[in-house]
Write a protein that holds these residues in place. Sequence first.
Motif, PDB file in Angstrom:
ATOM      1  N   SER A 141       0.850  -1.188   0.000  1.00  0.00           N
ATOM      2  CA  SER A 141       0.000   0.000   0.000  1.00  0.00           C
ATOM      3  C   SER A 141       0.885   1.238   0.000  1.00  0.00           C
ATOM      4  O   SER A 141       1.495   1.567   1.020  1.00  0.00           O
ATOM      5  CB  SER A 141      -0.927  -0.004   1.224  1.00  0.00           C
ATOM      6  OG  SER A 141      -1.716   1.151   1.244  1.00  0.00           O
ATOM      7  N   GLU A 151      -2.630  -9.456  -3.891  1.00  0.00           N
ATOM      8  CA  GLU A 151      -3.129  -8.804  -5.094  1.00  0.00           C
ATOM      9  C   GLU A 151      -3.289  -9.877  -6.160  1.00  0.00           C
ATOM     10  O   GLU A 151      -2.326 -10.583  -6.489  1.00  0.00           O
ATOM     11  CB  GLU A 151      -2.150  -7.730  -5.564  1.00  0.00           C
ATOM     12  CG  GLU A 151      -2.650  -6.933  -6.746  1.00  0.00           C
ATOM     13  CD  GLU A 151      -1.854  -5.648  -6.929  1.00  0.00           C
ATOM     14  OE1 GLU A 151      -2.404  -4.714  -7.526  1.00  0.00           O
ATOM     15  OE2 GLU A 151      -0.692  -5.582  -6.480  1.00  0.00           O
ATOM     16  N   ASN A 187      -8.895  -8.499  -0.636  1.00  0.00           N
ATOM     17  CA  ASN A 187     -10.055  -7.618  -0.580  1.00  0.00           C
ATOM     18  C   ASN A 187     -11.200  -8.243  -1.377  1.00  0.00           C
ATOM     19  O   ASN A 187     -11.023  -8.632  -2.535  1.00  0.00           O
ATOM     20  CB  ASN A 187      -9.672  -6.249  -1.157  1.00  0.00           C
ATOM     21  CG  ASN A 187     -10.834  -5.294  -1.208  1.00  0.00           C
ATOM     22  OD1 ASN A 187     -11.623  -5.308  -2.141  1.00  0.00           O
ATOM     23  ND2 ASN A 187     -10.947  -4.461  -0.199  1.00  0.00           N
ATOM     24  N   ASP A 190     -12.043  -6.776  -4.779  1.00  0.00           N
ATOM     25  CA  ASP A 190     -11.062  -7.167  -5.799  1.00  0.00           C
ATOM     26  C   ASP A 190     -11.324  -8.591  -6.275  1.00  0.00           C
ATOM     27  O   ASP A 190     -11.236  -8.888  -7.477  1.00  0.00           O
ATOM     28  CB  ASP A 190      -9.633  -7.068  -5.250  1.00  0.00           C
ATOM     29  CG  ASP A 190      -9.208  -5.626  -4.962  1.00  0.00           C
ATOM     30  OD1 ASP A 190      -9.913  -4.699  -5.401  1.00  0.00           O
ATOM     31  OD2 ASP A 190      -8.171  -5.447  -4.299  1.00  0.00           O
ATOM     32  N   PRO A 247     -11.954   3.266  -5.127  1.00  0.00           N
ATOM     33  CA  PRO A 247     -11.494   1.957  -5.607  1.00  0.00           C
ATOM     34  C   PRO A 247     -12.634   1.090  -6.123  1.00  0.00           C
ATOM     35  O   PRO A 247     -12.452   0.308  -7.066  1.00  0.00           O
ATOM     36  CB  PRO A 247     -10.827   1.327  -4.375  1.00  0.00           C
ATOM     37  CG  PRO A 247     -11.362   2.074  -3.205  1.00  0.00           C
ATOM     38  CD  PRO A 247     -11.655   3.459  -3.694  1.00  0.00           C
ATOM     39  N   LYS A 248     -13.833   1.250  -5.542  1.00  0.00           N
ATOM     40  CA  LYS A 248     -14.977   0.446  -6.000  1.00  0.00           C
ATOM     41  C   LYS A 248     -15.352   0.822  -7.434  1.00  0.00           C
ATOM     42  O   LYS A 248     -15.585  -0.036  -8.285  1.00  0.00           O
ATOM     43  CB  LYS A 248     -16.163   0.635  -5.063  1.00  0.00           C
ATOM     44  CG  LYS A 248     -17.227  -0.440  -5.178  1.00  0.00           C
ATOM     45  CD  LYS A 248     -18.346  -0.250  -4.174  1.00  0.00           C
ATOM     46  CE  LYS A 248     -17.878  -0.338  -2.752  1.00  0.00           C
ATOM     47  NZ  LYS A 248     -17.504  -1.713  -2.366  1.00  0.00           N
ATOM     48  N   ASN A 250     -13.407   2.291  -9.650  1.00  0.00           N
ATOM     49  CA  ASN A 250     -12.321   1.839 -10.539  1.00  0.00           C
ATOM     50  C   ASN A 250     -12.444   0.351 -10.839  1.00  0.00           C
ATOM     51  O   ASN A 250     -12.200  -0.094 -11.966  1.00  0.00           O
ATOM     52  CB  ASN A 250     -10.955   2.147  -9.912  1.00  0.00           C
ATOM     53  CG  ASN A 250     -10.528   3.591 -10.125  1.00  0.00           C
ATOM     54  OD1 ASN A 250     -10.742   4.153 -11.193  1.00  0.00           O
ATOM     55  ND2 ASN A 250      -9.930   4.191  -9.114  1.00  0.00           N
ATOM     56  N   ASN A 251     -12.836  -0.437  -9.832  1.00  0.00           N
ATOM     57  CA  ASN A 251     -13.084  -1.864 -10.050  1.00  0.00           C
ATOM     58  C   ASN A 251     -14.210  -2.074 -11.054  1.00  0.00           C
ATOM     59  O   ASN A 251     -14.149  -2.955 -11.920  1.00  0.00           O
ATOM     60  CB  ASN A 251     -13.454  -2.542  -8.723  1.00  0.00           C
ATOM     61  CG  ASN A 251     -12.266  -3.184  -8.028  1.00  0.00           C
ATOM     62  OD1 ASN A 251     -11.298  -3.582  -8.675  1.00  0.00           O
ATOM     63  ND2 ASN A 251     -12.323  -3.280  -6.722  1.00  0.00           N
TER      64      ASN A 251
END
Length: 299
Positions: A141, A151, A187, A190, A247-248, A250-251
């Motif tokens: 991170s 990841e 996550n 992810d 981030p959500k 972007n996912n």
Amino acid sequence: MEEKDLRQSMGKAEVLIEALPYIQRFNRKIIVVKYGGSAMVDEELKHQVIQDVTLLKLVGFKPIIVHGGGKEISRWVQKAGMEPEFVNGLRKTDEDTMEIAEMVLGKVNKSLVQMVQQLGVLAIGISGKDGGLLRVNKKYSDGKDIGYVGEIKEVNPKILYDLLEKDFLPIVCPVGMDDQFQTYNINADDAACAIARAMKAEKLAFLTDIEGVYKDPADKSTLISELPISEARELILDGNIGGGMLPKLNNCIDAIENGVSRVHILDGRIAHCLLLEIFTNKGIGTAILGESERKYYHE
């Protein structure tokens, strides 16, 4: 039949007719549901979510659940006399925390299997370790070591295809292994996104603790019902998206760019939110669409 009862029956029939085009459109299509947030803590909401997913299965969808369990992990970490630690929103996971996380996620996984099977659908709970489903590299991170956090570098969806073919409902626990077979926490957002990409899912649905995506997060009247990914990128560039939504979103964009037809961000605190979004003309959350896609309204 009394007039009141007749009106109620007619209302139910109208709901079923409204759902028909969606059932036809998505029959035998894969939908990945990321299950987390308050809907995992509140027992009534938990049963409603499982009822929704089970109904999707029974009307011809091929659902896959990917679940989190962060709040429960934190509770057990504290029970063990440790304090949960987060770096940029990611859980710092040392060896002891990893052991607790895997134990808790496994317990959550089998409880969901039990709930699905109580409704008459066969479910199988697996982790990303099973069949080499989720292979990972160690995740950092902003250059900081956060321990056993993975990841995803590769998804092997064969085990999921096999389970779907045999008419099981797969429930996936977000734990994976690296090339040295070390266990890592992943996550759940992810994991759901990676699985949806690998399986070219028709839909990916995130159950969250917010209503959806807003043009202006400070103004609840600006909830966006349909959001093409070009507009989603603009919202990010304009600085209108922050916190956990960044981030959500972007996912979501990544999933659309890699073959997922549409992504839904839903408020898991609303009873039967999955059915309301997928089977009704108006929906209740935000549907993120590829540029060539459109929501199938039949008004």
